[in-house]
Design a protein around this motif. Structure first.
Motif, PDB file in Angstrom:
ATOM      1  N   THR A 183       1.062  -1.394   0.053  1.00  0.00           N
ATOM      2  CA  THR A 183      -0.201  -0.108   0.107  1.00  0.00           C
ATOM      3  C   THR A 183       0.809   1.307   0.018  1.00  0.00           C
ATOM      4  OG1 THR A 183      -1.757  -1.118   1.307  1.00  0.00           O
ATOM      5  CG2 THR A 183      -1.876   1.068   1.063  1.00  0.00           C
ATOM      6  N   ARG A 230      -3.139   3.454  -1.719  1.00  0.00           N
ATOM      7  CA  ARG A 230      -3.372   2.832  -2.871  1.00  0.00           C
ATOM      8  C   ARG A 230      -2.678   1.457  -3.122  1.00  0.00           C
ATOM      9  NH1 ARG A 230      -2.108   6.872  -6.431  1.00  0.00           N
ATOM     10  NH2 ARG A 230      -4.022   7.497  -6.907  1.00  0.00           N
ATOM     11  N   SER A 231      -3.404   0.550  -3.316  1.00  0.00           N
ATOM     12  CA  SER A 231      -2.665  -1.018  -3.364  1.00  0.00           C
ATOM     13  C   SER A 231      -2.122  -0.890  -4.743  1.00  0.00           C
ATOM     14  CB  SER A 231      -3.887  -1.828  -3.525  1.00  0.00           C
ATOM     15  OG  SER A 231      -3.483  -3.196  -3.228  1.00  0.00           O
ATOM     16  N   ARG A 260      -4.564  -3.033 -10.551  1.00  0.00           N
ATOM     17  CA  ARG A 260      -3.700  -2.232  -9.999  1.00  0.00           C
ATOM     18  C   ARG A 260      -2.528  -1.765 -10.365  1.00  0.00           C
ATOM     19  NH1 ARG A 260      -7.553  -1.650  -6.014  1.00  0.00           N
ATOM     20  NH2 ARG A 260      -7.967  -3.444  -4.674  1.00  0.00           N
ATOM     21  N   GLU A 263       3.362   9.078  -6.080  1.00  0.00           N
ATOM     22  CA  GLU A 263       1.852   9.217  -6.045  1.00  0.00           C
ATOM     23  C   GLU A 263       1.367  10.214  -6.926  1.00  0.00           C
ATOM     24  OE1 GLU A 263       1.435  10.726  -1.930  1.00  0.00           O
ATOM     25  OE2 GLU A 263      -0.651  11.046  -2.184  1.00  0.00           O
ATOM     26  N   ASP A 272      -1.610   9.520  -9.467  1.00  0.00           N
ATOM     27  CA  ASP A 272      -2.665  10.388  -9.525  1.00  0.00           C
ATOM     28  C   ASP A 272      -3.470  10.876 -10.508  1.00  0.00           C
ATOM     29  OD1 ASP A 272      -3.103  10.252  -6.887  1.00  0.00           O
ATOM     30  OD2 ASP A 272      -2.026  12.069  -6.321  1.00  0.00           O
TER      31      ASP A 272
END
Lengths: 277, 286
Positions: free
Chosen positions: B68, B72-73, B116, B252, B256
């Motif tokens: 994680t 988020r996975s 994912r 990240e 996004d």
């Protein structure tokens, strides 16, 4: 021992003059071969089956009915994005290679027919800076594979390469990704791709499109590998097994579908395409 | 290029001399630099390492698994170097065998199956050149990964954290975004290997490093790298936590953006990205 040298010198020179256009020594069995006979035999030794290297144009003639009817990217020339200089500047190497083998860089790409079937093909030229893959090779491969998708035609690439072209640095590495991306698109369109590996195919070319054929073929005795034998020897500091990295070794280890003699290549490709198209 | 992009400044204090390319090569290889498992330890929770390629064995030179990251996975895959001789022998100094690439491929397919994102961390001097590696198809394993990544319908973000050694690096780096730490390197051949071939002496590695243009700044200029992540003063090895946090926030931010695209859009944009990588002249249009 000056009397010995004096006698030998003219003899050697004389021998060389003769060998140049009439006789050629087989690198496989050492036999002296009559050049015209060798050429009639697609430059395969009639005694031991050793495959001599042939040029991209010779493969084109061997595999396609009437060569390429259309060429892809024939006006592309290598740039020098890194301004790379070692013992020679990169643009000088390009010029020398063009003067020697022609201006098509290390690959000829185009569309032509094989036994009446439209095929988009690429044939690498080992004589052009060791068949190394730079931006022009990558772009021509992308164009020929995209043309295959547009025309719903199968694709064929004959490889002969020492790998990525160092003088283009990271751009040459990115051609591995570029060609694999183009191949993904071809595969997603359900079109066949035949890869023919010839002597030698190593490095970045093996680690991208050459190993990604729906069917991988190789000529007998061809050296095929990821790392070159010298690099492996230096890394592990051991002798390498006999026949290591030959086509036969790769077939035994499951990396090639079959080994095909040069004289049978066109027929094999044609039959494979009939099965897959 | 985003605002966070920094040109390659000196690793030392702001007013010191900029580092030479070969000095960055040495920093990229620094034994105290954070490695893949350090990033995972600092940045992730719920980490479960997944082993093996299901064909031959588990290759400890590439690690991967679920984690994680910022809520988020994700599937994280990276080269793993060792600390000290014992661990380095286990990890083969971060040089994978074919089964390492095949494990990576299996994990990427797993990520795609469950929608994912994939995050890969690159840190290898190269794929291992050995007898077993050739017997088991090192070239095929890398080639297969390139094609699989080209068609993966989930976001892929790669960070070059140390050494980006040729095909062995690219084998997990065909990504939507390729980020690079300030003192990392990424090259088609090691400076030593290049020097041995072109200068016939490994001692000319400094010249080769200059010629190859293998730093983060070089690669950002060539648009091969999308963002350069600044390292703490002196280099990543002096502050692994701060380095990892900078990497984490950059990843990240890119994820996004990427999760907004459909699988088909990602694949098409990835194709356009790699198609644009190359420089040539067209004599017909000149």
């Amino acid at each position: 021992m000056t009397w010995f040298r004096k006698e030998k010198q003219p003899l050697v020179a004389q021998k060389r003059e003769l060998a140049a256009d009439v006789w050629e020594k087989c690198e496989g069995c050492g036999a002296a071969l009559y050049v015209r006979k060798l050429e009639e035999n697609d430059r395969v030794c009639p005694d031991c089956g050793h495959h001599f290297r042939i040029s991209a144009r010779e493969y084109l003639q061997l595999l396609f009915d009437d060569g390429f009817e259309e060429e892809f990217g024939e006006s592309l020339r290598s740039a020098d994005p890194l301004e790379f200089v070692d013992s020679k500047a990169y643009p000088e190497r390009i010029e020398a290679a063009e003067a020697r083998v022609g201006a098509h860089d290390a690959i000829l790409a185009g569309a032509g027919h094989i036994d009446g079937r439209l095929v988009c093909g690429g044939i690498m030229e080992f004589g052009f800076i060791g068949g190394s893959m730079g931006s022009v090779v990558g772009e021509k491969i992308a164009r020929l594979l995209d043309a295959a998708v547009e025309r719903s035609a199968p694709a064929l690439i004959v490889s002969a390469s020492g790998g990525a072209r160092m003088q283009e640095g990271i751009f040459s590495l990115m051609q591995l990704a570029k060609s694999a991306t183009a191949l993904h698109r071809l595969a997603a369109a359900g079109l066949p791709y035949i890869s023919i590996l010839t002597h030698p195919t190593t490095g970045g070319v093996t680690a991208s499109f050459a190993m990604l054929g729906d069917v991988n073929l190789a000529e007998p005795g061809a050296l095929v590998g990821f790392a070159g034998p010298r690099v492996i020897k230096e890394t592990i500091r051991q002798d390498l097994p006999d026949a290591f990295q030959t086509a036969e070794f790769l077939e035994e280890h499951g990396m090639l579908d079959c080994i095909v003699a040069r004289q049978d290549l066109k027929q094999t490709v044609s039959t494979l395409l009939a099965h897959m198209c | 290029m985003s605002d966070e992009t920094r040109s390659g400044k000196a690793a030392g204090p702001e007013d010191s001399e900029p580092l030479s390319r070969y000095e960055r090569v040495k920093l990229a290889r620094h034994p105290d630099r954070p490695f893949t498992l350090d990033y995972i330890r600092i940045l992730c929770s719920d980490w479960i390492e997944l082993h093996g390629d299901r064909k031959f064995r588990d290759d400890p030179a590439i690690v991967g698994g679920w984690a994680t990251l910022a809520g988020r996975s994700v599937m994280i895959i990276g080269h793993q170097k060792g600390r000290g001789m014992k661990e380095n022998l286990l990890r083969n100094f971060g040089s994978p065998h074919p089964e390492g690439y095949r494990k990576a491929e299996r994990l990427m397919q797993l990520a795609a199956k469950f929608g994912r994102p994939v995050v890969t961390l690159v840190d290898t001097q190269g794929a291992y050149p050995g007898i077993g590696a050739e017997e088991r198809g090192q070239a095929e394993a890398i080639a297969r990964n390139l094609q699989v990544m080209a068609g993966l319908p989930v976001p892929i973000v790669t960070v070059i954290i140390g050494e980006g050694g040729s095909g062995g690096a690219l084998g997990i780096a065909v990504a939507d975004r390729v980020l690079m730490l300030e003192n990392a390197i990424y090259s088609v051949i090691s400076p030593e290997g290049c020097a041995a071939i072109l200068w016939r002496s490994r001692d000319r590695a400094e010249d080769a490093a200059e010629a190859l243009k293998l730093t983060a700044t070089d690669l950002a200029e060539f648009a091969v790298v999308d963002e350069v992540i600044r390292e703490p003063n002196g280099g990543a090895h002096l502050d692994p936590d701060a380095t990892a946090l900078a990497v984490g926030s950059a990843v990240e931010r890119h994820l996004d953006e990427l999760v907004e695209f459909s699988g088909d859009e990602l694949i098409e944009r990835r194709r356009e990205k790699f198609y644009a990588m190359g420089r040539w002249e067209d004599t017909a249009s000149a």
